[in-house]
Design a protein around this motif. Structure first.
Motif, short mmCIF file in Angstrom:
data_model
loop_
_atom_site.label_atom_id
_atom_site.label_comp_id
_atom_site.label_asym_id
_atom_site.label_seq_id
_atom_site.Cartn_x
_atom_site.Cartn_y
_atom_site.Cartn_z
N THR A 14 0.87 -1.17 0.00
CA THR A 14 0.00 0.00 0.00
C THR A 14 0.91 1.22 0.00
OG1 THR A 14 -0.11 0.21 2.42
CG2 THR A 14 -1.71 -1.28 1.37
N GLU A 15 0.34 2.39 0.22
CA GLU A 15 1.16 3.60 0.20
C GLU A 15 2.29 3.56 1.22
OE1 GLU A 15 0.62 8.38 1.03
OE2 GLU A 15 -1.15 7.18 0.62
N ARG A 16 1.99 3.05 2.43
CA ARG A 16 3.00 3.07 3.50
C ARG A 16 3.33 1.71 4.07
NH1 ARG A 16 0.13 6.96 7.63
NH2 ARG A 16 -1.58 5.56 7.08
N LEU A 17 2.60 0.68 3.68
CA LEU A 17 2.70 -0.62 4.32
C LEU A 17 2.95 -1.72 3.31
CD1 LEU A 17 -0.50 -0.23 6.55
CD2 LEU A 17 1.87 0.21 7.25
N SER A 18 3.35 -2.87 3.83
CA SER A 18 3.35 -4.10 3.03
C SER A 18 2.68 -5.18 3.87
CB SER A 18 4.76 -4.50 2.60
OG SER A 18 5.54 -4.83 3.72
N MET A 19 2.00 -6.09 3.18
CA MET A 19 1.32 -7.20 3.85
C MET A 19 1.77 -8.50 3.19
SD MET A 19 -2.53 -5.86 4.77
CE MET A 19 -3.19 -6.31 3.22
N THR A 73 10.46 1.33 8.32
CA THR A 73 10.91 2.33 9.29
C THR A 73 12.11 3.14 8.80
OG1 THR A 73 12.44 0.79 10.36
CG2 THR A 73 10.17 0.84 11.20
N GLY A 74 12.61 2.82 7.63
CA GLY A 74 13.83 3.46 7.15
C GLY A 74 15.06 2.67 7.53
N GLN A 75 14.92 1.80 8.53
CA GLN A 75 16.02 0.92 8.96
C GLN A 75 15.59 -0.53 8.88
OE1 GLN A 75 16.50 2.53 12.90
NE2 GLN A 75 18.10 3.95 12.22
N GLY A 76 14.65 -0.81 7.99
CA GLY A 76 14.08 -2.14 7.86
C GLY A 76 12.58 -2.07 8.05
#
Length: 197
Positions: A14-19, A73-76
């Motif tokens: 999605t825009e900010r997530l992965s499932m 998170t930018g770090q994983g």
């Protein structure tokens, strides 16, 4: 029953997530937030220890239904919640009940409260509904909650789900209290471009 979720190309973004499909390796990350009182009070099963939760996870075939919701998170990535997507039969009279097999999705969710208030649950459940009405080809999606769980039913309403049932003191909570419950639903033809992901 056939594992219909194999039809999906994972992960779904999605825009900010992965499932993706939950795996046994996710048990501890899920347990970290599901053991919290503010989460446990609303979920169906709240085993008291990590070992009990792991046993329940394996016994109930959670990987067949649960989707891990991850935030970059930018770090994983960080597992911030799960969405259950259970494909169920609709009801049909005996002459046509075969046509009602595996045509509905039942959704549930739990999220780490540390990530609350940012729309992540809404984004993830919207994506799950999109999977139901897109590649899975389902005709109807349902979700239920305790009526006192206002964040859950407000999420359902935000996504265009319609309240179909309000039961009075019909659901026994683990605290011993009989509580009201609510059920919401959405039909494929009601899922418009404005509400889809």
């Amino acid at each position: 029953m056939e594992d219909a979720l194999k039809k999906i190309s994972w992960p779904v973004r999605t825009e900010r997530l992965s499932m993706r499909r939950v795996t046994p390796d996710d048990v501890e990350a899920i347990w970290r937030y599901r053991q919290l009182a503010e989460v446990t009070q609303w979920i169906t099963a709240g085993p008291g220890t990590l070992e009990d939760f792991r046993a329940m996870f394996i016994a109930k075939d959670y990987p067949l239904k649960d989707l891990a919701v991850e935030l970059d998170t930018g770090q994983g990535t960080e597992l911030i919640g799960t969405v259950m997507l259970d494909i169920v039969d609709g009801w049909g009279q005996s002459e046509v009940e075969h046509s009602a097999k595996g045509v509905e999705g039942n959704l549930g969710w739990s999220f780490d409260p540390a990530y609350g208030g940012k729309g992540y649950a809404t984004e993830a459940v919207r994506a799950a509904i999109g999977l139901c009405f897109g590649p899975l080809g389902l005709r109807r999606v349902t979700a239920e909650c305790f009526a006192a769980n206002e964040p859950s039913w407000k999420l359902m309403e935000r996504l265009g789900m319609r309240k179909e049932f309000h039961g009075r003191k019909d659901s026994l909570h683990r605290n011993g209290e009989w509580m009201d419950s609510m059920a919401y639903a959405l039909l494929a033809e009601e899922w418009t471009d404005s509400t889809s992901c």
